[in-house]
Design a protein around this motif. Structure first.
Motif, PDB file in Angstrom:
ATOM      1  N   ASN A  98       0.807  -1.207  -0.118  1.00 31.83           N
ATOM      2  CA  ASN A  98      -0.038  -0.112  -0.107  1.00 31.83           C
ATOM      3  C   ASN A  98       0.919   1.365  -0.088  1.00 31.83           C
ATOM      4  OD1 ASN A  98      -2.535  -1.153   0.066  1.00 31.83           O
ATOM      5  ND2 ASN A  98      -2.687  -1.550   2.180  1.00 31.83           N
ATOM      6  N   VAL A 109       0.352   7.124   4.529  1.00 30.54           N
ATOM      7  CA  VAL A 109      -0.065   5.988   4.744  1.00 30.54           C
ATOM      8  C   VAL A 109      -0.782   5.752   6.026  1.00 30.54           C
ATOM      9  CG1 VAL A 109      -0.082   3.248   4.646  1.00 30.54           C
ATOM     10  CG2 VAL A 109       1.292   4.774   3.130  1.00 30.54           C
ATOM     11  N   GLN A 121      -3.590   7.142   1.768  1.00 28.14           N
ATOM     12  CA  GLN A 121      -3.715   5.716   1.545  1.00 28.14           C
ATOM     13  C   GLN A 121      -4.106   5.136   3.067  1.00 28.14           C
ATOM     14  OE1 GLN A 121      -3.935   3.541  -1.158  1.00 28.14           O
ATOM     15  NE2 GLN A 121      -4.271   1.966   0.481  1.00 28.14           N
ATOM     16  N   SER A 134      -4.406   1.541   5.190  1.00 24.66           N
ATOM     17  CA  SER A 134      -3.970  -0.043   5.115  1.00 24.66           C
ATOM     18  C   SER A 134      -4.388  -0.599   6.427  1.00 24.66           C
ATOM     19  CB  SER A 134      -2.407   0.073   5.114  1.00 24.66           C
ATOM     20  OG  SER A 134      -1.919  -1.260   4.949  1.00 24.66           O
TER      21      SER A 134
END
Length: 347
Positions: free
Chosen positions: A160, A263, A286, A288
């Motif tokens: 990711n 992330v 993003q 995860s």
């Protein structure tokens, strides 16, 4: 046998309880648990955060573990008595859209070991063979207990993130997932710095330094000056927020470069911020969550190769027979990753 169970919907209240050794049903293997780790979500159960209201108490907790197959039920074909195994504790339903895509970590009807049913802080646990994976002979049993949290870091970094050779990386939060993420980002070629708060300076930031990383205390250090020195003023290419705190995301926005990536691995909860600057800077946000079969396999290879140093990382000072000490030390930041020898629960 005995198990460590959450027995009341209040702070603490973890008790050793007498349990019957389970019998494996059709499609299940019986695992003799060797070692088990303490996770941040286990401390969430200890504190009894609202996310765990769904639990039916008493429930034996624990989901990071390894052990050996000692019995199998009818229909088990992939595992034999004596096999060393780990469990993927988020058990997908196997039939929803996400499961069919191989995304069992975000299954619509998943159940979690140690939350929705009894977990691994016990002498034995019966597990569907579909939730198990073999442990290579080159992985030490204590290290195998940490395959599950390693897999979370592996998914965050390898699946990711955009970390690659020469990437300038900040990992916010020197807890278990943060330090595993840092090691995997380093193995992928990133130049990694780990950031924490004042309470992390006693144990977790020194541990990050022992693992080879530069560190920052966000409550005392000049982050702007550090950013100027470490990134030539541009900002970090990738920032991993593993803090699980509302301030983690807002700090990440300050630290990431324009065109960079944040992330989110820790579960931040609610935070308020302006999002227009992210749009104008084309910052990639993003998420995860957890891990899959592939992430577990990668993690075991990372551990076996030594790219992830679990010998330095794990802390074996604590006992499940006096578990409150481990939970309180974890919450105070005086340890990072306790690993328990589970065998006393079979005595």
């Amino acid at each position: 046998m005995r198990g460590l169970a959450k027995t009341s919907r209040e702070y603490g209240r973890m008790e050793l309880v007498d349990l019957e050794r389970p019998e494996p049903a059709s499609g299940e293997a019986l695992i003799e648990v060797d070692y088990a780790g303490l996770c941040g979500s286990d401390t969430g159960i200890y504190k009894f955060k609202s996310a765990f209201e769904r639990m039916s108490l008493p429930t034996t907790i624990g989901h990071e573990y390894t052990g050996r197959v000692v019995d199998v039920g009818d229909g088990v074909t992939e595992f034999d008595v004596g096999d060393r195994v780990v469990e993927r504790p988020i058990r997908g339903c196997g039939s929803c859209y996400q499961c069919r895509l191989g995304e069992e970590n975000v299954c619509q009807d998943a159940v979690i070991t140690g939350v929705d049913h009894d977990g691994a802080y016990a002498g034995y646990i019966a597990v569907p063979e579909t939730a198990l994976q073999h442990v290579p002979s080159g992985v030490d049993p204590e290290h195998a207990a940490l395959v599950e949290p390693t897999s979370i870091g592996a998914r965050a970094v390898i699946q990711n993130s955009r970390v690659g050779a020469g990437s300038r990386v900040m990992v916010a939060g020197p807890g278990p997932i943060g330090l595993l993420t840092a090691q995997i980002a380093d193995a992928q070629g990133g130049d990694v710095v780990v950031a924490g708060v004042g309470s992390d300076t006693n144990y977790r930031l020194p541990l990050a330094e022992e693992l080879g990383f530069g560190t920052l205390n966000v409550e005392e250090d000049d982050l702007e000056a550090a950013r100027a020195e470490l990134t030539d003023g541009a900002g970090y290419d990738v920032v991993f927020d593993t803090t699980g705190h509302p301030s983690g995301l807002t700090m990440a926005v300050d630290e990431v470069r324009k065109g960079g990536q944040i992330v989110m691995v820790g579960q931040t909860g609610e935070t308020t911020m302006e999002y227009s600057p992210l749009v104008r800077a084309e910052i990639d946000l993003q998420c995860s969550y957890a891990s899959t079969w592939e992430d577990f396999e990668r993690s075991m290879r990372l551990i076996e190769s030594g790219d992830v140093d679990l010998e330095t990382f794990l802390d074996d000072r604590y006992s499940l027979l006096e578990a409150d000490e481990a939970f309180e030390s974890f919450l105070a930041g005086d340890t990072c990753k306790p690993v328990f020898d589970v065998s006393p629960l079979r005595e």
